[in-house]
Design an enzyme around this catalytic site. Structure first.
Site, mmCIF file in Angstrom:
data_model
loop_
_atom_site.group_PDB
_atom_site.id
_atom_site.type_symbol
_atom_site.label_atom_id
_atom_site.label_comp_id
_atom_site.label_asym_id
_atom_site.label_seq_id
_atom_site.Cartn_x
_atom_site.Cartn_y
_atom_site.Cartn_z
ATOM 1 C CG ASP A 224 -1.842 1.099 1.451
ATOM 2 O OD1 ASP A 224 -2.221 1.598 0.449
ATOM 3 O OD2 ASP A 224 -1.997 1.658 2.520
ATOM 4 C CG ASP B 246 -1.462 7.930 0.511
ATOM 5 O OD1 ASP B 246 -0.413 8.233 0.114
ATOM 6 O OD2 ASP B 246 -2.803 8.315 -0.195
ATOM 7 C CG ASP C 130 -2.014 2.619 6.509
ATOM 8 O OD1 ASP C 130 -2.405 2.190 5.459
ATOM 9 O OD2 ASP C 130 -2.500 3.480 7.000
#
Length: 246
Positions: A13, A15, A182
């Site tokens: 991922d 961001d 995240d």
């Protein structure tokens, strides 16, 4: 569980996993929420890891997002102040090491890692033109615009894995994969493709990431070490002192 494992490819991922955009993103959302009388805390419980267009549809249905134009304009405004943007510690070092042979430091050839993000290509690709300029854009880059369904649907990770396997000459159905995420929705998407999942506890608490199915959770990417990596060979990784489960 051993803290070392071997994979054929890595999917990241962006961001919150490689680039820390939380301050900038939350400031931008709060401004829009204030303009439309939306509770930002309620929005934040839904928004992280989710495509911006889906957030607009749920919380700002009166905004015309035809052709995803409003969502793209919103995302581009996040980069207005680059002082609010930083790299997750260890991120750049990890990506650069995945490009090098651990025996002699030579290039391993085709990159064995790809990006799978819920963000728009206009914003997320731009990070590789500024804060990730030394790393450079990977050939396989899946954005929110490339999939019909966002995370937790696994479409993005399936697509990224399959395209990367094509480049590496691997059988996607047997390729060993690790996903770095995240957000709980991203962890769930990674687990859905059968990947080992590593959660980065910055945006969300470690317990939420473990509850979503994370195999390991770390504070940042300094805890991920490349033990072995050769041209045409697999990647051996070590998770150093992962955060424990309660």
């Amino acid at each position: 569980m051993s803290n070392q494992f071997t994979v054929d490819l890595c999917l990241f991922d962006l961001d919150g996993t490689i680039v820390s955009t939380t301050r900038a993103v939350e400031m931008t959302w709060k401004k829009l929420c204030a303009e439309h009388d939306v509770d930002p805390e309620e929005l934040f419980r839904f928004s992280h890891g989710t495509r911006t267009g889906e957030v607009f549809a749920k919380f700002f249905p009166d905004i015309d997002n035809t052709g995803n134009r409003a969502a793209v304009a919103f995302e581009l405004s996040i980069a207005d102040d680059l002082s609010l943007i930083s790299l997750i510690p260890g991120a750049q070092e990890l990506l650069l090491k995945l490009d090098k042979n651990t025996t002699d430091g030579s290039a391993v050839g085709e990159r064995k890692w790809a990006i799978v993000t819920s963000g728009s290509p206009e914003l997320t690709l731009s990070w590789f033109d500024n804060v990730l300029k030394e790393v450079g854009r990977p050939p396989v880059f899946i954005s929110g615009a490339d999939v019909a369904k966002g995370k937790p649907d696994p479409e993005g990770y399936y697509t990224g894995r399959n395209l990367l396997c094509q480049k590496l000459g691997l059988d996607a159905s047997h390729a060993r994969t690790v996903v770095f995420e995240d957000a709980p929705v991203g962890i769930m998407a990674g687990k859905a493709i059968g990947a080992i999942t590593v959660g980065i506890a910055g945006t969300y608490d470690k317990d939420l990431l473990y509850s979503a199915g994370a195999d390991y959770v770390v504070s940042d990417l300094n805890q991920v070490k490349v033990i072995e990596n050769t041209k045409g060979g697999p990647i051996k990784l070590e998770i150093v002192e992962p955060l424990g489960k309660i």
